[in-house]
Design a protein around this motif. Structure first.
Motif, PDB file in Angstrom:
ATOM      1  N   GLU A 218      57.474  24.829 -13.937  1.00  0.00           N
ATOM      2  CA  GLU A 218      58.267  25.250 -15.096  1.00  0.00           C
ATOM      3  C   GLU A 218      59.747  24.936 -14.903  1.00  0.00           C
ATOM      4  OE1 GLU A 218      56.935  28.616 -17.761  1.00  0.00           O
ATOM      5  OE2 GLU A 218      56.521  29.442 -15.782  1.00  0.00           O
TER       6      GLU A 218
ATOM      7  N   ALA B  86      50.702  33.490 -12.464  1.00  0.00           N
ATOM      8  CA  ALA B  86      49.875  32.759 -13.411  1.00  0.00           C
ATOM      9  C   ALA B  86      49.685  33.590 -14.667  1.00  0.00           C
ATOM     10  CB  ALA B  86      48.513  32.434 -12.792  1.00  0.00           C
ATOM     11  N   PRO B  87      49.521  32.933 -15.840  1.00  0.00           N
ATOM     12  CA  PRO B  87      49.316  33.682 -17.070  1.00  0.00           C
ATOM     13  C   PRO B  87      48.043  34.509 -16.999  1.00  0.00           C
ATOM     14  CG  PRO B  87      48.861  31.346 -17.399  1.00  0.00           C
ATOM     15  CD  PRO B  87      49.517  31.478 -16.052  1.00  0.00           C
TER      16      PRO B  87
ATOM     17  N   ARG C 281      53.780  21.324 -20.673  1.00  0.00           N
ATOM     18  CA  ARG C 281      54.133  22.685 -20.274  1.00  0.00           C
ATOM     19  C   ARG C 281      53.318  23.712 -21.050  1.00  0.00           C
ATOM     20  NH1 ARG C 281      55.891  27.711 -22.474  1.00  0.00           N
ATOM     21  NH2 ARG C 281      56.938  28.847 -20.798  1.00  0.00           N
ATOM     22  N   ASN C 282      53.248  23.569 -22.361  1.00  0.00           N
ATOM     23  CA  ASN C 282      52.546  24.551 -23.189  1.00  0.00           C
ATOM     24  C   ASN C 282      51.047  24.547 -22.931  1.00  0.00           C
ATOM     25  OD1 ASN C 282      54.998  25.201 -24.241  1.00  0.00           O
ATOM     26  ND2 ASN C 282      54.638  24.367 -26.284  1.00  0.00           N
TER      27      ASN C 282
ATOM     28  N   ARG D 247      44.224  22.017 -14.324  1.00  0.00           N
ATOM     29  CA  ARG D 247      45.133  23.101 -14.709  1.00  0.00           C
ATOM     30  C   ARG D 247      45.372  24.065 -13.556  1.00  0.00           C
ATOM     31  NH1 ARG D 247      44.506  28.233 -17.865  1.00  0.00           N
ATOM     32  NH2 ARG D 247      46.519  28.605 -18.885  1.00  0.00           N
TER      33      ARG D 247
ATOM     34  N   ILE E   3      50.535  26.272 -19.464  1.00  0.00           N
ATOM     35  CA  ILE E   3      50.854  27.701 -19.460  1.00  0.00           C
ATOM     36  C   ILE E   3      50.050  28.459 -20.516  1.00  0.00           C
ATOM     37  CG2 ILE E   3      52.691  29.411 -19.718  1.00  0.00           C
ATOM     38  CD1 ILE E   3      52.862  27.591 -17.231  1.00  0.00           C
TER      39      ILE E   3
ATOM     40  N   LYS F   3      53.182  26.817 -10.295  1.00  0.00           N
ATOM     41  CA  LYS F   3      53.696  27.154 -11.623  1.00  0.00           C
ATOM     42  C   LYS F   3      55.218  27.321 -11.642  1.00  0.00           C
ATOM     43  CE  LYS F   3      53.250  30.664 -15.276  1.00  0.00           C
ATOM     44  NZ  LYS F   3      54.619  31.203 -15.164  1.00  0.00           N
TER      45      LYS F   3
ATOM     46  N   SER G  42      44.681  32.858 -21.480  1.00  0.00           N
ATOM     47  CA  SER G  42      44.982  31.547 -22.034  1.00  0.00           C
ATOM     48  C   SER G  42      44.847  31.629 -23.540  1.00  0.00           C
ATOM     49  CB  SER G  42      44.022  30.488 -21.475  1.00  0.00           C
ATOM     50  OG  SER G  42      42.688  30.812 -21.825  1.00  0.00           O
TER      51      SER G  42
ATOM     52  N   LEU H  52      48.879  25.196 -11.917  1.00  0.00           N
ATOM     53  CA  LEU H  52      49.280  26.604 -11.936  1.00  0.00           C
ATOM     54  C   LEU H  52      49.579  27.140 -10.533  1.00  0.00           C
ATOM     55  CD1 LEU H  52      46.913  28.194 -14.624  1.00  0.00           C
ATOM     56  CD2 LEU H  52      49.356  27.634 -14.818  1.00  0.00           C
TER      57      LEU H  52
END
Length: 207
Positions: free
Chosen positions: A184, A96-97, A27-28, A173, A31, A180, A100, A177
């Motif tokens: 999560e 999405a973040p 997860r980390n 990735r 994300i 996502k 990064s 995502l």
């Protein structure tokens, strides 16, 4: 030599079997990026070193022989996983973040997540104890046992670094995502279930 090969084999098996550690690292990494994943892996390795330290000191044996103490620690670990799982589920977002690495998830936060996930896991305690109670013998030198502990901690760390490097490949990735929100939520549910599973496990499961 047989002891060394057994320690290496057990470390590989424990590392690759999916569990709370794997879920948190994955997860980390997805994300927060590669740095977050590596710092989470480092936290797990440091936590395992703690398990090794108190196993060598004999404290782990006392814990394993005390039903009350073992169950208290087990419930603390279960509560943390449930809390982490609920936090993941509630904070899930389809967005999405924006960045990064350190901007997406501070390295110390990732380290803390990894450390607390492993250090509160009674299965990690039992892993360390099983090595020093069932694999080594009274004749095994202390420095040799410390070396085994370093192999265990570093082996698990390196495995999760490999996991991080693979799942932070751009194509991999990006694929995760794209889902996502559900990813999560799934991780949150899995961690919550891991926590509940630990909580309901009876003390008779202790080695």
């Amino acid at each position: 030599m047989i002891e060394l090969l057994t320690v290496i084999s057990l470390t590989i098996v424990v590392a690759i079997v999916p569990g709370p550690d794997f879920a948190v690292v994955l997860r980390n990494a997805l994300i927060g990026g590669r740095l977050a994943g590596i710092m989470t892996a480092l936290g797990i390795g440091l936590a395992l070193a703690v398990h090794v330290a108190y196993a060598l000191a004999g404290i782990g044996l006392l814990v394993s022989q005390s039903i009350l103490v073992f169950n208290i620690l087990k419930l603390i670990g279960a509560a943390y996983l449930v809390f982490l799982g609920i936090t993941m589920f509630r904070s899930a977002s389809p967005q999405a973040p924006a960045a990064s690495g350190a901007d997406a998830m501070p390295p110390l936060k990732a380290l803390r997540w990894g450390f607390l996930t492993n250090v509160t896991n009674p299965k990690a305690t039992m892993f360390a104890l099983s090595v020093f109670l069932q694999v080594t013998s009274p004749e095994t030198a202390l420095w040799t046992k410390i070396g085994y502990g370093m192999i265990m901690a570093s082996g698990v760390f390196l495995w999760f670094v490999l996991v991080t490097c693979f799942f932070t490949l751009p194509a991999v990735r990006q694929g995760f995502l794209s889902i996502k929100l559900w990813m999560e939520r799934t991780f949150g549910i899995l961690l919550t279930l891991f926590g509940i599973g630990i909580a309901v496990t009876t003390s008779s499961s202790r080695p």
